[in-house]
Motif scaffolding. Structure first.
Motif, PDB file in Angstrom:
ATOM      1  N   TRP A   7       0.828  -1.205   0.000  1.00  0.00           N
ATOM      2  CA  TRP A   7       0.000   0.000   0.000  1.00  0.00           C
ATOM      3  C   TRP A   7       0.865   1.259   0.000  1.00  0.00           C
ATOM      4  CZ3 TRP A   7      -4.527   1.312  -1.446  1.00  0.00           C
ATOM      5  CH2 TRP A   7      -5.076   2.541  -1.044  1.00  0.00           C
ATOM      6  N   CYS A  33      -7.507   7.493  -2.764  1.00  0.00           N
ATOM      7  CA  CYS A  33      -7.290   6.135  -2.247  1.00  0.00           C
ATOM      8  C   CYS A  33      -8.568   5.298  -2.318  1.00  0.00           C
ATOM      9  CB  CYS A  33      -6.781   6.202  -0.807  1.00  0.00           C
ATOM     10  SG  CYS A  33      -5.119   6.888  -0.658  1.00  0.00           S
ATOM     11  N   ASP A  67      -7.234  -2.243  -3.273  1.00  0.00           N
ATOM     12  CA  ASP A  67      -6.133  -2.498  -2.335  1.00  0.00           C
ATOM     13  C   ASP A  67      -5.417  -3.766  -2.789  1.00  0.00           C
ATOM     14  OD1 ASP A  67      -4.453  -3.019  -0.228  1.00  0.00           O
ATOM     15  OD2 ASP A  67      -5.938  -2.603   1.324  1.00  0.00           O
ATOM     16  N   SER A 108       0.371   3.907  -2.920  1.00  0.00           N
ATOM     17  CA  SER A 108      -0.025   5.295  -2.664  1.00  0.00           C
ATOM     18  C   SER A 108       0.658   6.241  -3.635  1.00  0.00           C
ATOM     19  CB  SER A 108       0.325   5.681  -1.219  1.00  0.00           C
ATOM     20  OG  SER A 108      -0.380   4.876  -0.300  1.00  0.00           O
ATOM     21  N   ASP A 109       1.938   5.970  -3.941  1.00  0.00           N
ATOM     22  CA  ASP A 109       2.636   6.784  -4.932  1.00  0.00           C
ATOM     23  C   ASP A 109       1.967   6.666  -6.290  1.00  0.00           C
ATOM     24  OD1 ASP A 109       4.373   7.400  -2.955  1.00  0.00           O
ATOM     25  OD2 ASP A 109       6.095   6.313  -3.761  1.00  0.00           O
ATOM     26  N   THR A 113      -1.135   5.932  -6.846  1.00  0.00           N
ATOM     27  CA  THR A 113      -2.436   6.598  -6.777  1.00  0.00           C
ATOM     28  C   THR A 113      -2.296   8.097  -7.009  1.00  0.00           C
ATOM     29  OG1 THR A 113      -3.255   4.941  -5.210  1.00  0.00           O
ATOM     30  CG2 THR A 113      -4.438   7.039  -5.299  1.00  0.00           C
TER      31      THR A 113
END
Length: 398
Positions: A343, A357, A362, A347-348, A350
């Motif tokens: 995750w 998010c 996931d 996140s990068d 995303t």
């Protein structure tokens, strides 16, 4: 397995990108051991490894096959040709699919990719020797490993495993995370029998690897710099040989070959190369992220400034035993570390794609559930008629 591979490819790509965002290039190589039963026509002859390697080259596999220590044992070794971690995982996955049929084209009757070949050889080593056999004959249960080699290059292409604390920090982290994640590289019940060959089946003289999680340059998660598993000098290359192929002069460049070798993994048709690269890169991301945040705990040192390595025994079963009721799978179910690292990398991805998010799947949680679902789906077959000290099949089996 396809669901695991599909999700692991996504996670692998994100973790690779995350490592590169720190300015480093991850390098991963695999070594896979296996066995074969020669056909009647083949007799006592060796497999034609040269012809097999030519066939592998035509299939664009960046690897070679060579004979291993035990009779009728082979080893797949990836070549250092600058391939990405994803390509390396793709290569091993393809090799595991084609090697059985390929070796049969060159004389093998059966080909085995499994943790132990029960009664795969006969003989007994002389006490204290790794090469001299006595007249005593007994069944040898051949252990087969998958080893994952990990290096990290800086922007100049220099190998960061050769100097400094970074390699020790990654090794230390892998020693910590391997316990709860061991079902990733020990993916079937027989893999846990392989860990007990020394203690239960009396192969102490024949096997040099420790049974438990251990560090240093001889442990199950080894950091190789100047010295290898048998205290041999690393990175030695022949420069000049005579007509009989005897080496006359050599050159040593251990800095180029410095690496962490995670060598607990068991050869298995259930071994997922992509999932195991995900595990390796997750450890790298964990350490690099902690270093950036200044949150990395210092590594313990003894009085002579030698690193103090954590050491512990692994579970003795995938699904559970009298001594470890939950088994290795229960440890994986209860631990969220791998998903957290995926995750972190996701996140990068995303942010880069201007998504929130909540819009993103996931990947880490889905991959974890895919692994659990796969192992649970084969629980009845793998546990039926077997116990931690009594394998279901103590014989050659494909």
């Amino acid at each position: 397995m396809e669901r695991i591979s599909r999700l692991a490819r996504k996670a692998l790509t994100m973790l690779d990108t995350k490592v590169r965002s720190y300015g480093f290039t991850p390098v991963v190589h695999f070594e896979l051991e296996g066995g074969f039963k020669p056909s009647a026509k083949m007799g006592n002859k060796q497999l034609n490894f040269s012809a097999i390697n030519q066939a592998m080259a035509k299939l664009n596999l960046q690897a070679e096959l060579k004979p291993e220590y035990w009779q009728n044992q082979w080893e797949y070794v990836s070549l250092f040709e600058g391939q990405s971690p994803l390509t390396e995982a793709n290569n091993l996955e393809k090799a595991m699919q084609i090697l059985p049929s390929l070796l049969k084209q060159f004389g093998a009757q059966d080909v085995y990719i499994r943790p132990v070949i029960w009664a795969g050889d006969k003989g007994s080593l002389a006490t204290g020797s790794k090469a001299i056999f006595t007249d005593k004959s007994r069944d040898i249960h051949i252990p087969n490993a998958v080893q994952l080699n990990l290096s990290l290059l800086d922007s100049n292409g220099d190998n960061l495993m050769a100097d400094g604390p970074l390699a020790e920090q990654i090794q230390h982290r892998m020693l910590q995370t391997s316990y709860d994640c061991c079902c990733i590289f020990l993916p079937e019940e027989e893999a846990y029998e392989r860990l007990k060959l020394k203690t239960v089946y009396g192969l102490t003289d024949e096997l040099s690897s420790p049974d438990n999680l251990s560090g240093g340059h001889q442990g199950s998660i080894a950091l190789y710099r100047q010295w290898g598993k048998h205290n041999q000098p690393m990175g030695v290359e022949p420069l000049l040989v005579d007509a009989q192929q005897n080496t006359l002069t050599t050159h040593q460049d251990w800095r180029k070959t410095a690496r962490i070798e995670h060598r607990i993994g068991a050869a298995s048709r259930y071994f997922s190369p992509h999932l195991n690269v995900v595990y390796a890169l997750a450890n790298v991301v964990d350490v690099l992220h902690s270093r950036q945040k200044g949150a990395l705990m210092p590594i313990g040192r003894s009085g002579d400034n030698q690193q103090v390595y954590p050491s512990r025994d692994l579970p003795d079963s995938l699904y559970g035993s009298a001594t470890f009721p939950g088994g290795a799978l229960s440890l994986f179910k209860q631990n969220d570390w791998l998903g957290q690292m995926i995750w972190l990398a996701q996140s990068d991805h995303t942010v880069a794609n201007n998504k929130s998010c909540s819009e993103e799947q996931d990947i880490g949680s889905e991959l974890k559930q895919a692994v659990i679902d796969f192992y649970e789906s084969k629980r009845p077959e793998d546990t039926k008629g077997a116990s931690p000290s009594q394998p279901a099949n103590k014989h050659f089996a494909s």
